[in-house]
Design a protein around this motif. Structure first.
Motif, PDB file in Angstrom:
ATOM      1  N   ILE A   1     -11.882  -2.844   7.171  1.00 35.69           N
ATOM      2  CA  ILE A   1     -11.190  -3.798   6.285  1.00 35.69           C
ATOM      3  C   ILE A   1     -10.052  -3.113   5.542  1.00 35.69           C
ATOM      4  O   ILE A   1      -8.926  -3.617   5.505  1.00 35.69           O
ATOM      5  CB  ILE A   1     -12.192  -4.464   5.301  1.00 35.69           C
ATOM      6  CG1 ILE A   1     -13.137  -5.400   6.073  1.00 35.69           C
ATOM      7  CG2 ILE A   1     -11.462  -5.245   4.209  1.00 35.69           C
ATOM      8  CD1 ILE A   1     -14.315  -5.909   5.284  1.00 35.69           C
ATOM      9  N   SER A   2     -10.335  -1.919   4.975  1.00 35.31           N
ATOM     10  CA  SER A   2      -9.264  -1.216   4.233  1.00 35.31           C
ATOM     11  C   SER A   2      -8.111  -0.827   5.162  1.00 35.31           C
ATOM     12  O   SER A   2      -6.940  -0.927   4.791  1.00 35.31           O
ATOM     13  CB  SER A   2      -9.816   0.009   3.500  1.00 35.31           C
ATOM     14  OG  SER A   2     -10.420   0.880   4.413  1.00 35.31           O
ATOM     15  N   GLU A   3      -8.451  -0.436   6.393  1.00 36.76           N
ATOM     16  CA  GLU A   3      -7.390  -0.080   7.354  1.00 36.76           C
ATOM     17  C   GLU A   3      -6.566  -1.304   7.742  1.00 36.76           C
ATOM     18  O   GLU A   3      -5.333  -1.229   7.826  1.00 36.76           O
ATOM     19  CB  GLU A   3      -8.009   0.546   8.611  1.00 36.76           C
ATOM     20  CG  GLU A   3      -8.412   1.992   8.407  1.00 36.76           C
ATOM     21  CD  GLU A   3      -9.439   2.482   9.417  1.00 36.76           C
ATOM     22  OE1 GLU A   3      -9.901   3.619   9.264  1.00 36.76           O
ATOM     23  OE2 GLU A   3      -9.786   1.718  10.351  1.00 36.76           O
ATOM     24  N   ALA A   4      -7.268  -2.407   7.975  1.00 38.07           N
ATOM     25  CA  ALA A   4      -6.560  -3.635   8.380  1.00 38.07           C
ATOM     26  C   ALA A   4      -5.650  -4.134   7.256  1.00 38.07           C
ATOM     27  O   ALA A   4      -4.502  -4.524   7.505  1.00 38.07           O
ATOM     28  CB  ALA A   4      -7.570  -4.709   8.760  1.00 38.07           C
TER      29      ALA A   4
ATOM     30  N   TYR B   1      -6.422   4.517   1.857  1.00 38.58           N
ATOM     31  CA  TYR B   1      -5.624   3.347   2.256  1.00 38.58           C
ATOM     32  C   TYR B   1      -5.084   2.570   1.048  1.00 38.58           C
ATOM     33  O   TYR B   1      -4.065   1.902   1.168  1.00 38.58           O
ATOM     34  CB  TYR B   1      -6.418   2.463   3.228  1.00 38.58           C
ATOM     35  CG  TYR B   1      -6.611   3.170   4.548  1.00 38.58           C
ATOM     36  CD1 TYR B   1      -5.519   3.468   5.353  1.00 38.58           C
ATOM     37  CD2 TYR B   1      -7.869   3.606   4.966  1.00 38.58           C
ATOM     38  CE1 TYR B   1      -5.665   4.175   6.544  1.00 38.58           C
ATOM     39  CE2 TYR B   1      -8.034   4.302   6.148  1.00 38.58           C
ATOM     40  CZ  TYR B   1      -6.921   4.579   6.944  1.00 38.58           C
ATOM     41  OH  TYR B   1      -7.061   5.280   8.108  1.00 38.58           O
ATOM     42  N   SER B   2      -5.781   2.690  -0.088  1.00 36.35           N
ATOM     43  CA  SER B   2      -5.236   2.055  -1.307  1.00 36.35           C
ATOM     44  C   SER B   2      -3.950   2.763  -1.720  1.00 36.35           C
ATOM     45  O   SER B   2      -2.950   2.124  -2.035  1.00 36.35           O
ATOM     46  CB  SER B   2      -6.234   2.133  -2.465  1.00 36.35           C
ATOM     47  OG  SER B   2      -7.432   1.549  -2.081  1.00 36.35           O
ATOM     48  N   CYS B   3      -4.008   4.095  -1.744  1.00 34.43           N
ATOM     49  CA  CYS B   3      -2.808   4.881  -2.120  1.00 34.43           C
ATOM     50  C   CYS B   3      -1.672   4.604  -1.139  1.00 34.43           C
ATOM     51  O   CYS B   3      -0.526   4.422  -1.541  1.00 34.43           O
ATOM     52  CB  CYS B   3      -3.115   6.373  -2.144  1.00 34.43           C
ATOM     53  SG  CYS B   3      -4.098   6.880  -3.544  1.00 34.43           S
ATOM     54  N   TRP B   4      -1.987   4.575   0.121  1.00 33.37           N
ATOM     55  CA  TRP B   4      -0.950   4.334   1.135  1.00 33.37           C
ATOM     56  C   TRP B   4      -0.357   2.924   0.966  1.00 33.37           C
ATOM     57  O   TRP B   4       0.854   2.758   1.033  1.00 33.37           O
ATOM     58  CB  TRP B   4      -1.530   4.504   2.541  1.00 33.37           C
ATOM     59  CG  TRP B   4      -1.649   5.950   2.948  1.00 33.37           C
ATOM     60  CD1 TRP B   4      -1.623   7.027   2.116  1.00 33.37           C
ATOM     61  CD2 TRP B   4      -1.816   6.453   4.271  1.00 33.37           C
ATOM     62  NE1 TRP B   4      -1.770   8.180   2.846  1.00 33.37           N
ATOM     63  CE2 TRP B   4      -1.896   7.867   4.170  1.00 33.37           C
ATOM     64  CE3 TRP B   4      -1.935   5.877   5.523  1.00 33.37           C
ATOM     65  CZ2 TRP B   4      -2.064   8.690   5.286  1.00 33.37           C
ATOM     66  CZ3 TRP B   4      -2.104   6.690   6.636  1.00 33.37           C
ATOM     67  CH2 TRP B   4      -2.167   8.077   6.516  1.00 33.37           C
TER      68      TRP B   4
ATOM     69  N   THR C   1      -4.848   3.402  14.470  1.00 32.18           N
ATOM     70  CA  THR C   1      -6.047   3.700  13.669  1.00 32.18           C
ATOM     71  C   THR C   1      -7.033   2.538  13.748  1.00 32.18           C
ATOM     72  O   THR C   1      -8.241   2.742  13.963  1.00 32.18           O
ATOM     73  CB  THR C   1      -5.656   3.949  12.192  1.00 32.18           C
ATOM     74  OG1 THR C   1      -4.618   4.914  12.157  1.00 32.18           O
ATOM     75  CG2 THR C   1      -6.823   4.433  11.370  1.00 32.18           C
ATOM     76  N   CYS C   2      -6.520   1.332  13.568  1.00 29.08           N
ATOM     77  CA  CYS C   2      -7.391   0.148  13.599  1.00 29.08           C
ATOM     78  C   CYS C   2      -8.030  -0.015  14.978  1.00 29.08           C
ATOM     79  O   CYS C   2      -9.241  -0.259  15.083  1.00 29.08           O
ATOM     80  CB  CYS C   2      -6.587  -1.114  13.264  1.00 29.08           C
ATOM     81  SG  CYS C   2      -6.170  -1.233  11.532  1.00 29.08           S
ATOM     82  N   VAL C   3      -7.220   0.160  16.015  1.00 27.53           N
ATOM     83  CA  VAL C   3      -7.745   0.014  17.390  1.00 27.53           C
ATOM     84  C   VAL C   3      -8.841   1.053  17.624  1.00 27.53           C
ATOM     85  O   VAL C   3      -9.918   0.734  18.158  1.00 27.53           O
ATOM     86  CB  VAL C   3      -6.589   0.156  18.423  1.00 27.53           C
ATOM     87  CG1 VAL C   3      -7.144   0.267  19.836  1.00 27.53           C
ATOM     88  CG2 VAL C   3      -5.627  -1.015  18.320  1.00 27.53           C
TER      89      VAL C   3
ATOM     90  N   ARG D   1       8.737   3.521   8.899  1.00 28.93           N
ATOM     91  CA  ARG D   1       8.454   2.510   9.933  1.00 28.93           C
ATOM     92  C   ARG D   1       7.359   2.969  10.878  1.00 28.93           C
ATOM     93  O   ARG D   1       6.594   2.157  11.400  1.00 28.93           O
ATOM     94  CB  ARG D   1       9.731   2.212  10.718  1.00 28.93           C
ATOM     95  CG  ARG D   1      10.452   0.981  10.227  1.00 28.93           C
ATOM     96  CD  ARG D   1      11.385   0.361  11.230  1.00 28.93           C
ATOM     97  NE  ARG D   1      11.948   1.228  12.216  1.00 28.93           N
ATOM     98  CZ  ARG D   1      13.055   1.960  12.069  1.00 28.93           C
ATOM     99  NH1 ARG D   1      13.700   1.922  10.917  1.00 28.93           N
ATOM    100  NH2 ARG D   1      13.523   2.709  13.040  1.00 28.93           N
ATOM    101  N   ILE D   2       7.268   4.273  11.079  1.00 32.35           N
ATOM    102  CA  ILE D   2       6.289   4.823  12.023  1.00 32.35           C
ATOM    103  C   ILE D   2       4.842   4.623  11.515  1.00 32.35           C
ATOM    104  O   ILE D   2       3.886   4.719  12.283  1.00 32.35           O
ATOM    105  CB  ILE D   2       6.602   6.319  12.307  1.00 32.35           C
ATOM    106  CG1 ILE D   2       6.103   6.691  13.699  1.00 32.35           C
ATOM    107  CG2 ILE D   2       6.027   7.231  11.261  1.00 32.35           C
ATOM    108  CD1 ILE D   2       6.650   7.995  14.214  1.00 32.35           C
ATOM    109  N   MET D   3       4.724   4.310  10.229  1.00 34.82           N
ATOM    110  CA  MET D   3       3.382   4.062   9.659  1.00 34.82           C
ATOM    111  C   MET D   3       2.718   2.858  10.360  1.00 34.82           C
ATOM    112  O   MET D   3       1.500   2.825  10.505  1.00 34.82           O
ATOM    113  CB  MET D   3       3.479   3.713   8.166  1.00 34.82           C
ATOM    114  CG  MET D   3       4.187   4.728   7.323  1.00 34.82           C
ATOM    115  SD  MET D   3       3.089   5.991   6.744  1.00 34.82           S
ATOM    116  CE  MET D   3       4.228   7.048   5.896  1.00 34.82           C
TER     117      MET D   3
END
Lengths: 228, 273
Positions: A23-26, A209-212, A54-56, A45-47
């Motif tokens: 969920i956090s990744e999505a 993922y919150s920081c990102w 990562t999600c896959v 943009r590469i993120m």
């Protein structure tokens, strides 16, 4: 009543895919798409493709189940490549970091193939992960050192690079500890089904993922501000 | 028991590893704030130095002008007065020579008069004594009499003193603008508007000369125009210079008369530059 049972079973299976990590990744991926899709800087943009991978990888890992180590062995290549690339871009703003990054990548490649040779592709490359974690911690600390040493003042609250590095530092610093004390931490059971590292990794993923996500939002704000 | 201790130790170490980055980030935030303060202090010192430099430049300029003014008044005009007196004492000359002497006396008298005016417009004491409006009226009268250009002076609102320093600076800005108009614009008319309102004072100078483009404005801003902006900034005013080819030039100085603040960076916060 076979039908409802079958539906319940599918729902149960589906729920397995919705973990704190996925969920956090999505969410982070969605924020990245919204905030960075039209960004001019390739570094940012590469993120999007990276988070998609990562999600896959995460969903595939859950789908495959216990024998999923090869998925993460494959994913670690993207992880190391992406993170090294971003750090190279961030550090190059202050100093020429090409040598440092080259050393980091070399260490990763050597340890990766060493581990593959030792235990094959289907067992997780734990040493490699520890090595890149230490590398990323050192990169993060070096970045902060350069940031503070630099003569220009930046508002850290709204600095995308600062928050991206903060998430990375939080994650890999704690992950290093978890990797070092893996056996001991694994023996500490919090619930009958889950041990301590399971929860630590969940918290770390959420922090990362919150920081990102926040850094992506900051990037969007900055782009908007500079355009207006 | 030993195993339990080791596990506890490892748990504490892990916890430290988890929390350590947070402390590091707090430290970075605090250090960054200190850096900000340090940069601000450095900037303030630099600005204060620039302000002092600008003030000193203007003081030196004023002192020089006052010295020249005194020299003109006390020496040159006195010498010319003697010349005029001597010319008047010549007797027994033929009619054509007498006529030439009379003409020369008139010219000398006119020169003495012009020099007196010039001396007054240069002298800080004189401007302080008469006030900005009176000095401006005298100066425009003198220029109009010379026939170089036609100056129309318009005063709106009830005049009030702006302070000696400010009035002197405003007068110098006027002189600079007038000098530019006479030297470069080829204008026939110069319109001066003084606007005294409760919260704002405006000095506007508009000529009907050739004007110049924005590009030229940037190119020549190193000299007179930049001087006007710097002088205005020194008294907390904003000088806006506007011009385009064939449409003349306008210099507008806006000042809040009740805000007694000197801008240490030499730039008013509202300044476009």
């Amino acid at each position: 009543m076979p039908k409802p049972l079958r539906l319940n079973h599918i729902c149960y299976l589906m729920l397995n895919f919705f973990t704190a990590n996925t969920i956090s990744e999505a969410i982070c991926l969605i924020i990245a798409i919204i905030c960075l899709i039209s960004d001019h800087d390739l570094t940012w943009r590469i993120m999007i493709p990276y988070l998609l991978i990562t999600c896959v990888a995460e969903f595939l890992g859950i789908y495959i189940g216990r024998q999923n180590h090869w998925v993460y062995n494959l994913f670690i290549i993207f992880e190391a490549g992406f993170t090294n690339f971003i750090f190279a871009r961030l550090l190059n703003k202050y100093t020429n970091s090409n040598f440092l990054i080259a050393v980091g990548i070399s260490l990763f490649v050597i340890s990766y193939f060493y581990e593959i040779l030792i235990h094959g592709f289907f067992k997780y490359n734990n040493i490699t992960f520890t090595i890149i974690s230490v590398e990323f911690v050192l990169y993060s600390l070096y970045y902060y050192y350069l940031l503070l040493k630099d003569g220009d003042y930046i508002v850290l609250k709204y600095s995308p690079a600062f928050w991206w590095v903060a998430g990375t530092l939080f994650f890999y610093f704690a992950v290093t500890a978890c990797n070092l004390f893996d056996d001991e931490l694994y023996s500490v059971m919090v619930t009958p089904k889950h041990h301590l590292t399971y929860f630590i990794f969940k918290i770390l993923n959420i922090i990362l993922y919150s920081c990102w996500s926040y850094s992506f939002i900051c990037k969007k704000w900055l782009t908007k501000t500079s355009q207006s | 028991m030993a195993n339990k201790d080791i596990t506890e130790l490892i748990l504490i170490t892990t916890l430290i590893f988890l929390i350590a980055p947070a402390f590091l980030l707090v430290y970075i935030f605090i250090y960054n704030q200190r850096k900000k303060r340090h940069i601000e202090e450095k900037e303030q010192l630099r600005s204060a130095f620039q302000q002092e430099l600008l003030k000193t430049q203007i003081e030196v300029q004023e002192q020089t002008l006052t010295n020249i003014s005194r020299e003109i008044h006390d020496n040159i005009t006195q010498v010319l007065s003697f010349v005029k007196l001597n010319l008047g004492m010549i007797e027994g000359a033929d009619e054509p020579i007498k006529k030439m002497i009379d003409e020369s006396r008139e010219l000398v008298a006119q020169t003495i008069n012009d020099l007196r005016y010039l001396s007054k417009s240069m002298s800080f004491e004189h401007i302080a004594q008469l006030g900005f409006v009176k000095t401006l009226e005298m100066e425009t009268g003198r220029i109009n009499n010379s026939g170089l250009i036609k100056i129309i002076l318009n005063i709106e609102g009830n005049t009030y003193p702006l302070g000696e320093e400010r009035e002197l600076v405003l007068f110098r800005i006027f002189q600079e603008a007038l000098n530019n108009t006479l030297k470069h614009s080829g204008a026939k008319y110069l319109k001066i508007n003084l606007q005294y309102s409760n919260e704002l004072f405006n000095l506007t100078l508009e000529d009907d000369g050739t004007g110049f483009s924005a590009v030229s404005l940037v190119e020549i801003s190193g000299s007179g125009l930049r001087n006007m902006e710097n002088r205005a900034a020194l008294i907390g005013a904003v000088a806006t210079i506007d011009s385009s080819p064939g449409k003349g030039c306008s210099v507008k100085v806006t000042l809040n008369p009740f805000k007694h603040q000197l801008y240490i960076d030499g730039n008013h916060p509202d300044s476009l530059g």
